[in-house]
Design an enzyme around this catalytic site. Structure first.
Site, PDB file in Angstrom:
ATOM      1  N   ASP A   1      21.915  19.881 -44.125  1.00  0.00           N
ATOM      2  CA  ASP A   1      21.051  20.507 -43.116  1.00  0.00           C
ATOM      3  C   ASP A   1      21.411  21.990 -42.971  1.00  0.00           C
ATOM      4  O   ASP A   1      22.596  22.338 -42.916  1.00  0.00           O
ATOM      5  CB  ASP A   1      21.237  19.760 -41.773  1.00  0.00           C
TER       6      ASP A   1
ATOM      7  N   ASN B   1      14.568  10.899 -35.749  1.00  0.00           N
ATOM      8  CA  ASN B   1      13.634  11.260 -34.685  1.00  0.00           C
ATOM      9  C   ASN B   1      12.189  11.003 -35.103  1.00  0.00           C
ATOM     10  O   ASN B   1      11.801  11.319 -36.229  1.00  0.00           O
ATOM     11  CB  ASN B   1      13.795  12.747 -34.342  1.00  0.00           C
TER      12      ASN B   1
ATOM     13  N   GLN C   1      11.483  15.435 -33.118  1.00  0.00           N
ATOM     14  CA  GLN C   1      11.152  15.594 -34.538  1.00  0.00           C
ATOM     15  C   GLN C   1      10.463  16.937 -34.743  1.00  0.00           C
ATOM     16  O   GLN C   1       9.411  17.195 -34.146  1.00  0.00           O
ATOM     17  CB  GLN C   1      10.240  14.452 -35.022  1.00  0.00           C
TER      18      GLN C   1
ATOM     19  N   HIS D   1      12.852  11.617 -42.106  1.00  0.00           N
ATOM     20  CA  HIS D   1      14.196  11.936 -42.591  1.00  0.00           C
ATOM     21  C   HIS D   1      15.202  11.275 -41.676  1.00  0.00           C
ATOM     22  O   HIS D   1      14.938  11.066 -40.491  1.00  0.00           O
ATOM     23  CB  HIS D   1      14.439  13.447 -42.659  1.00  0.00           C
TER      24      HIS D   1
ATOM     25  N   HIS E   1      19.104  11.721 -40.323  1.00  0.00           N
ATOM     26  CA  HIS E   1      20.287  12.573 -40.234  1.00  0.00           C
ATOM     27  C   HIS E   1      21.530  11.713 -40.417  1.00  0.00           C
ATOM     28  O   HIS E   1      21.634  10.628 -39.821  1.00  0.00           O
ATOM     29  CB  HIS E   1      20.390  13.206 -38.846  1.00  0.00           C
TER      30      HIS E   1
END
Ligand code: AMP
Ligand code: ZN
Length: 139
Positions: free
Chosen positions: A32, A88, A95, A101, A103
């Site tokens: 990230d 999210n 989100q 996706h 995390h």
């Protein structure tokens, strides 16, 4: 299916460079750019799904074992003491990129704190039963 206007479709399929930690035919796992902790990673499907409600069974079945694999590698490689899986769905839930996706956030003893944490509220049994019923009848 891919979405030509989606940045995570482009990253997942290698059209935009990323710090990739893992790749197979279905997923790419990247670091990230705005990490919550050192080594914060994102699991990206190579196909486009807006969120978990759109995810098909093949991808849904792959994502959790992959998250465990990445978390294990983080503990070995980064020396983290644990990790959070955060996913999210929808703007109200935080989100910001409309491409599913997950995390994978390494956690280190001693901090930082405050990730994936909330202040516990309260609820009585009547309210819990009413809420449970509203969900149950829509499954
Ligand atoms: P979410 O808020 O759950 O939608 O998470 C989106 C995440 O994607 C955030 O943690 C961002 O820091 C991260 N992010 C956005 N753009 C990029 C990018 N180009 N490369 C890597 N991470 C990104
Ligand atoms: Zn996409």
């Amino acid at each position: 299916m891919r979405d030509e206007n989606c940045i995570f479709c482009k990253i997942a399929n290698g059209e935009i460079p990323s710090a990739t930690v893992y790749e197979d035919e279905k997923f790419r796992v990247i670091l990230d750019l705005g990490p919550a902790t050192k080594g914060h990673a994102l699991i990206l499907p190579k196909e486009h799904f807006d969120d978990v409600c759109q995810l098909n069974e093949v991808y849904a079945g792959g994502v959790l074992p992959l998250a465990a694999k990445i978390g294990r590698a983080m503990k070995q490689g980064l020396g983290c003491d644990g990790f959070n899986l955060v996913q999210n769905n929808g703007e109200a839930a935080g989100q910001t990129v409309r491409h599913f996706h997950m995390h994978v956030i390494p956690r280190y003893a001693g901090g930082p704190k405050g990730i994936a944490a909330w202040e516990p509220g309260s609820a009585d049994s009547k309210e819990l039963e009413e809420l449970a019923d509203k969900i149950r009848t829509n499954i």
